[in-house]
Design an enzyme around this catalytic site. Structure first.
Site, PDB file in Angstrom:
ATOM      1  N   ILE A  78      37.747  31.169  38.303  1.00  0.00           N
ATOM      2  CA  ILE A  78      37.466  32.175  37.143  1.00  0.00           C
ATOM      3  C   ILE A  78      35.938  32.585  38.222  1.00  0.00           C
ATOM      4  O   ILE A  78      35.137  31.783  38.454  1.00  0.00           O
ATOM      5  CB  ILE A  78      36.814  31.448  35.893  1.00  0.00           C
ATOM      6  CG1 ILE A  78      38.133  30.737  35.355  1.00  0.00           C
ATOM      7  CG2 ILE A  78      36.212  32.557  35.175  1.00  0.00           C
ATOM      8  CD1 ILE A  78      39.282  31.662  34.767  1.00  0.00           C
ATOM      9  N   GLU A  79      36.002  33.865  38.204  1.00  0.00           N
ATOM     10  CA  GLU A  79      34.755  34.578  38.847  1.00  0.00           C
ATOM     11  C   GLU A  79      34.162  35.351  37.753  1.00  0.00           C
ATOM     12  O   GLU A  79      34.597  36.270  36.900  1.00  0.00           O
ATOM     13  CB  GLU A  79      35.244  35.644  40.029  1.00  0.00           C
ATOM     14  CG  GLU A  79      34.209  36.146  40.746  1.00  0.00           C
ATOM     15  CD  GLU A  79      34.842  37.444  41.800  1.00  0.00           C
ATOM     16  OE1 GLU A  79      33.917  37.962  42.418  1.00  0.00           O
ATOM     17  OE2 GLU A  79      35.917  37.269  42.039  1.00  0.00           O
ATOM     18  N   ILE A  80      32.761  35.108  37.621  1.00  0.00           N
ATOM     19  CA  ILE A  80      32.079  35.921  36.697  1.00  0.00           C
ATOM     20  C   ILE A  80      31.067  36.623  37.269  1.00  0.00           C
ATOM     21  O   ILE A  80      30.211  36.081  38.533  1.00  0.00           O
ATOM     22  CB  ILE A  80      31.318  34.960  35.578  1.00  0.00           C
ATOM     23  CG1 ILE A  80      32.404  34.139  34.961  1.00  0.00           C
ATOM     24  CG2 ILE A  80      30.480  35.891  34.578  1.00  0.00           C
ATOM     25  CD1 ILE A  80      31.738  33.169  34.120  1.00  0.00           C
TER      26      ILE A  80
END
Length: 132
Positions: free
Chosen positions: A125-127
């Site tokens: 998960i990239e934020i």
């Protein structure tokens, strides 16, 4: 010669296959702040903005489904609705580890500043936030 209008406009939803629906629900609702939505015959989704993530549980997927639905195979990038420093502080309060970042990356519309973490099934998960 006139340019054709693209056939695809935007992403409506995607499907995530999980092994532990409770842990996955906790992550996407409490850690990432998405809204829990129930639809159809008790199906579950995580809503954010005008999109959603539909949840399938491994071995109990809805038809039709991907050819090989497996937990942990996704690499998703979300643009935060608040500064990345606030996201980092929230993750620290939730005791959710960041595996990398902040780092500079290239997003769909330009440069972004990103952090990386993993959900309960180890999806990446990239934020991100738009970079100045």
């Amino acid at each position: 010669m006139p340019r054709e209008t693209p056939m695809i406009d935007h992403l409506d939803h995607l499907v995530l296959t999980a092994t532990d629906p409770e842990a996955t629900t906790h992550f996407y609702t409490r850690v990432l702040g998405m809204r829990l939505e129930t639809f159809g015959n008790g199906r579950v989704a995580f809503r954010f903005g005008n999109q959603k993530i539909n949840l399938h549980v491994r071995g109990c997927e809805f038809e039709p489904k991907a050819h090989l639905p497996v937990p942990g195979a996704l690499d998703l990038c979300f643009i935060a609705s608040q500064p990345l420093e606030a996201v980092i502080a929230h993750l620290q309060r939730m005791s959710w580890p960041i595996v990398e970042g902040p780092v500079m990356r290239t997003g769909a519309t330009g440069p972004i500043r990103s952090i990386y973490l993993r959900d309960p099934d180890l999806n990446l998960i990239e934020i991100s936030e738009p970079a100045a």
